[in-house]
Design a protein around this motif. Structure first.
Motif, PDB file in Angstrom:
ATOM      1  N   LYS A  37       6.675  52.298 -14.917  1.00  0.00           N
ATOM      2  CA  LYS A  37       6.453  54.156 -13.635  1.00  0.00           C
ATOM      3  C   LYS A  37       7.356  55.106 -14.816  1.00  0.00           C
ATOM      4  N   THR A  44       6.982  58.657 -15.525  1.00  0.00           N
ATOM      5  CA  THR A  44       7.709  60.120 -14.374  1.00  0.00           C
ATOM      6  C   THR A  44       8.558  60.388 -14.401  1.00  0.00           C
ATOM      7  N   ILE A  94      13.166  54.683  -8.701  1.00  0.00           N
ATOM      8  CA  ILE A  94      12.399  54.238  -8.274  1.00  0.00           C
ATOM      9  C   ILE A  94      12.158  53.300  -7.561  1.00  0.00           C
TER      10      ILE A  94
END
Length: 119
Positions: free
Chosen positions: A62, A66, A45
């Motif tokens: 995030k 994900t 990330i």
């Protein structure tokens, strides 16, 4: 006498996807075997979104949104390689995720005591 089992036929219920994903993520983040994958995902990330690498909350959000899909893909790609990277059966099942269809029973026998569940 210590046997626990359902006593009735079951009906199938579909669990809310968001709630199931939240529970699945909790299990993954509390499983020793998954910790190195969490670290790899955070590096991924930060590399993919360099402008956000200092924003802790954004990175965590995030990651949360994900990680499950990323882990599924990562483990599957490791399984496709010749040496399987030592992917355990447990990790393979964890990465595949839980089933959204859950059997529900109306009554159970738990340690010799019958419990009825009201609908």
């Amino acid at each position: 006498m210590g046997v626990s089992k359902p006593l009735s036929g079951y009906t199938m219920s579909v669990v809310d996807r968001d709630m199931l994903n939240q529970a699945h993520l909790y299990v993954l983040e509390n499983t020793e075997e998954v910790l190195s994958y969490i670290e790899q995902h955070m590096i991924h990330i930060k590399t993919a979104y360099p402008k956000f690498r200092k924003r802790t909350k954004w990175l965590q959000d995030k990651h949360n949104s994900t990680f499950i899909q990323w882990l599924r893909f990562k483990v599957q790609s490791e399984l496709n390689e010749e040496d399987n990277h030592g992917v355990s059966e447990n990790l393979r099942w964890l990465a595949a995720g839980p089933n959204m269809a859950v059997p529900l029973y109306r009554s159970y026998l738990i340690k010799g005591i019958k419990f009825n569940i009201k609908a």
